[in-house]
Every structure is written in structure tokens, then in C-alpha cells.
Design a protein around this motif. Structure first.
Motif, PDB file in Angstrom:
ATOM      1  N   UNK A 188       0.871  -1.231   0.086  1.00  0.00           N
ATOM      2  CA  UNK A 188       0.055  -0.459  -0.189  1.00  0.00           C
ATOM      3  C   UNK A 188       1.006   1.600  -0.297  1.00  0.00           C
ATOM      4  N   UNK A 189      -0.179   2.741  -0.474  1.00  0.00           N
ATOM      5  CA  UNK A 189       0.931   3.734  -0.021  1.00  0.00           C
ATOM      6  C   UNK A 189       0.002   4.718   0.500  1.00  0.00           C
ATOM      7  N   UNK A 190       0.164   5.553   0.850  1.00  0.00           N
ATOM      8  CA  UNK A 190      -0.300   6.803   0.985  1.00  0.00           C
ATOM      9  C   UNK A 190      -0.488   7.941  -0.469  1.00  0.00           C
ATOM     10  N   UNK A 191      -1.020   8.838  -0.590  1.00  0.00           N
ATOM     11  CA  UNK A 191      -1.647   9.749  -1.710  1.00  0.00           C
ATOM     12  C   UNK A 191      -1.466  11.482  -0.384  1.00  0.00           C
ATOM     13  N   UNK A 192      -1.323  11.346  -0.146  1.00  0.00           N
ATOM     14  CA  UNK A 192      -1.753  13.581   0.104  1.00  0.00           C
ATOM     15  C   UNK A 192      -1.675  14.497  -1.343  1.00  0.00           C
ATOM     16  N   UNK A 193      -1.806  15.574  -1.438  1.00  0.00           N
ATOM     17  CA  UNK A 193      -2.392  16.680  -1.620  1.00  0.00           C
ATOM     18  C   UNK A 193      -3.112  17.946  -1.702  1.00  0.00           C
ATOM     19  N   UNK A 206      -7.103  19.751  -7.268  1.00  0.00           N
ATOM     20  CA  UNK A 206      -5.476  20.021  -6.863  1.00  0.00           C
ATOM     21  C   UNK A 206      -4.900  21.194  -7.402  1.00  0.00           C
ATOM     22  N   UNK A 207      -3.761  21.748  -6.451  1.00  0.00           N
ATOM     23  CA  UNK A 207      -3.078  22.744  -6.486  1.00  0.00           C
ATOM     24  C   UNK A 207      -1.602  22.642  -5.420  1.00  0.00           C
ATOM     25  N   UNK A 208      -1.131  23.189  -5.542  1.00  0.00           N
ATOM     26  CA  UNK A 208      -0.018  23.355  -5.325  1.00  0.00           C
ATOM     27  C   UNK A 208       0.010  23.528  -3.471  1.00  0.00           C
ATOM     28  N   UNK A 209       1.084  23.275  -2.298  1.00  0.00           N
ATOM     29  CA  UNK A 209       0.856  23.837  -1.648  1.00  0.00           C
ATOM     30  C   UNK A 209       0.638  22.538   0.015  1.00  0.00           C
ATOM     31  N   UNK A 210       0.548  22.720   0.932  1.00  0.00           N
ATOM     32  CA  UNK A 210       0.548  22.190   2.029  1.00  0.00           C
ATOM     33  C   UNK A 210      -0.814  21.315   2.067  1.00  0.00           C
ATOM     34  N   UNK A 211      -0.995  20.180   1.975  1.00  0.00           N
ATOM     35  CA  UNK A 211      -1.440  19.433   1.620  1.00  0.00           C
ATOM     36  C   UNK A 211      -2.955  19.392   2.629  1.00  0.00           C
TER      37      UNK A 211
END
Length: 300
Positions: A188-193, A206-211
Motif C-alpha cells: 500500500x501507499x499514501x497519497x496526499x494533496x 488539486x493545487x500546489x501547497x500544504x496537503x
């Protein structure tokens, strides 16, 4: 704060309400205001509702077309649809009921609460009519396109305790999704955005910046040119799972929003539901301390 409704539920539908704010001068009476506030409802319809006593203020006083617009009043009325409502040909299943909760296995295409072109076909209204539980309230969200487990409260005295579980993220929610094959990843893996509102009010991007969103993704099995995935959202952002899967290059099968949105007036394709299922919810009951687990009976 939601005021106490002076009107009873009607055919499973609780009255809607609206607080009156500062008024432009052209709103000389309630009829003018209501026609301006709800342009999709005709003047004749409002006159008929008022004649039946179905538009009242917080004191239970019936509004007439000539009633003045008074700032600070709260107006109650019944939401209705013009014309015949589309029947959604899928049935929900009640998984559990006790003194506090009603747990339901929701089908695809059914909205949880009245919205847009759906009123009687919303899950909330269907369940009120089926169970007679007039205090039903969903304590978390589930998209209209998504099937699976959803929990309702029907006891106002304990509702806050159960709602706080979702606000504090102390429950485990597991989803399953069918999508394309994802290569080059170890599971498994973790996806953050970082997810924010898109230009269209009902979409996210999605946009750039702190998830501010996090999903744990695992592979259950490969199926030829697609795969069945297990998704565990840590956060509960709108459309989070759908956006994350699309961002990975494997949009969920039959997703009409991501990565490309179909026209808003397109008819539902009942033969191609979104392949996303709220498989299960587990939590420690805040009242009894017991571990609770509810699982959908549906399959993708």
C-alpha cells in the motif's frame, strides 16, 4: 442555529427554512421576494402554497402574497418539484437500527438528501416514509454517485456524540474502487494533496501547497486491464477519492466528473454506475464503548 419548524413533515419531507436579511426596496412583499429568491418556482405556485397555509414564519403565522418582508423573520415552506420526479429504480437496504442510529446500504444514483431534481427519491425522504422516523439526519456525506454504507441519526439527544466521531476522524471508513492498472507503485501507499474548489462549484481540483487531504491506497486484486483497490480516506474532503484516483492517472470507472465532466443535463446511465463503494465503517460507540462494524452487501 436551526429553528424549530412550526410546520409538520409532509409526505416525508421536512419544511425548508430561510432567514430574512436586509431587503432591497423592490421586495415590497413576500410574493415579490419569493419569486425573486426562487426563480424556478412560478408566482401561481407560491400563491397556491400560501393559500394552503404552507408558507409561515417562525411564529406559525401564515404568509400571504401581501405580507410585508420583515428582516429577522424566518420563513418556512415546503420544497416541491415542478413536474414529475424521475424514479430511481434501485432500492436501499437497512443494515441496522437501534435507539440512536439507522445504518443503510445506499444504491448508486440516489442522493442522500433532497437536491436538484430529486425530492421524494432522495434517501432521506425514502427512509422517513419507510421507517416513520421523522428525526432522521445523515451524520456524514456520501455522493449521489457512490453506493454503500451510510449512517443516520434519529435521536436528537445523542446525535452530537455520533457526529463528533466524523468531525474528529475517530472512525475507520473503507471504500473499494474499480479503476485502471497503476504501474510503478508499491502497495500500500499514501497519497496526499491540496484540494480546493474548482471553477465549477460542484467540482474540486488539486493545487500546489500544504496537503489537506490524505488517502491510503492498496491493491486488492488485478482483473485483466483493470484492478480493484481498497481506499481508506484519512480526511474527508469533497470528492477526495475521485480526485486522488484521477490524479494518479487511474480515474474510477464511469466517473462522470473526473478527469472530464459530462454535460450537466446528461441523463443518468443506469448501466454504468460509478465503480466506487463505501464498503464498511467501523468505530467505537461513544455511548456504549462497544466496537461497531457495518459492511455493505453490494459488490462492484
Amino acid at each position: 442555529m436551526k429553528p424549530k419548524a412550526p410546520l409538520p413533515s409532509k409526505d416525508g419531507v421536512a419544511p425548508s427554512y430561510l432567514w430574512l436579511q436586509d431587503a432591497p426596496q423592490q421586495w415590497r412583499d413576500m410574493l415579490v421576494f419569493l419569486c425573486a429568491r426562487f426563480p424556478g418556482v412560478s408566482e401561481d405556485t407560491w400563491r397556491q402554497r400560501m393559500a394552503r397555509g404552507e408558507v409561515v414564519n417562525q411564529r406559525g403565522e401564515a404568509m400571504t402574497p401581501a405580507s410585508p418582508y420583515r428582516r429577522g423573520d424566518c420563513i418556512f415552506y415546503y420544497r416541491d418539484l415542478e413536474g414529475r420526479e424521475e424514479v430511481i429504480p434501485f432500492e436501499e437496504t437497512i443494515l441496522h437500527q437501534d435507539d440512536h442510529l439507522l445504518v443503510v446500504d445506499k444504491p448508486h444514483f440516489v442522493p442522500v438528501i433532497p437536491t436538484g431534481r430529486f425530492l421524494q427519491e432522495s434517501l432521506l425522504v425514502r427512509l422517513k416514509k419507510k421507517t416513520g422516523l421523522d428525526n432522521l439526519t445523515p451524520i456524514h456525506r456520501l455522493d449521489r454517485e457512490t453506493a454503500g454504507v451510510i449512517i443516520f441519526s434519529h435521536n436528537p439527544d445523542s446525535r452530537g456524540a455520533y457526529q463528533s466521531m466524523f468531525q474528529q476522524r475517530t472512525m475507520d471508513k473503507t471504500y473499494e474502487a474499480l479503476a485502471g492498472l497503476l504501474e510503478g507503485r508499491d502497495f500500500p501507499f499514501v497519497y496526499r494533496s491540496r484540494l480546493v474548489d474548482a471553477d465549477k462549484f460542484f467540482l474540486m481540483r488539486e493545487e500546489a501547497g500544504e496537503p489537506n487531504s490524505e488517502t491510503h491506497i492498496d491493491l486488492i486484486e488485478r482483473q485483466a486491464d483493470q484492478a480493484l483497490y481498497r481506499l481508506n480516506p484519512v480526511t474527508g474532503r469533497k470528492h477526495q477519492l475521485r480526485v486522488h484516483m484521477a490524479a494518479l492517472g487511474i480515474p474510477i470507472l464511469n466517473d462522470s466528473f473526473y478527469p472530464h465532466t459530462v454535460p450537466a443535463d446528461a441523463a443518468d446511465n443506469y448501466d454504468a454506475p460509478l465503480k466506487l463503494l463505501a464498503r464498511s465503517i467501523a468505530f467505537t460507540d461513544p455511548l456504549s464503548g462497544d466496537v461497531r462494524y457495518f459492511e455493505s452487501l453490494r459488490r462492484l
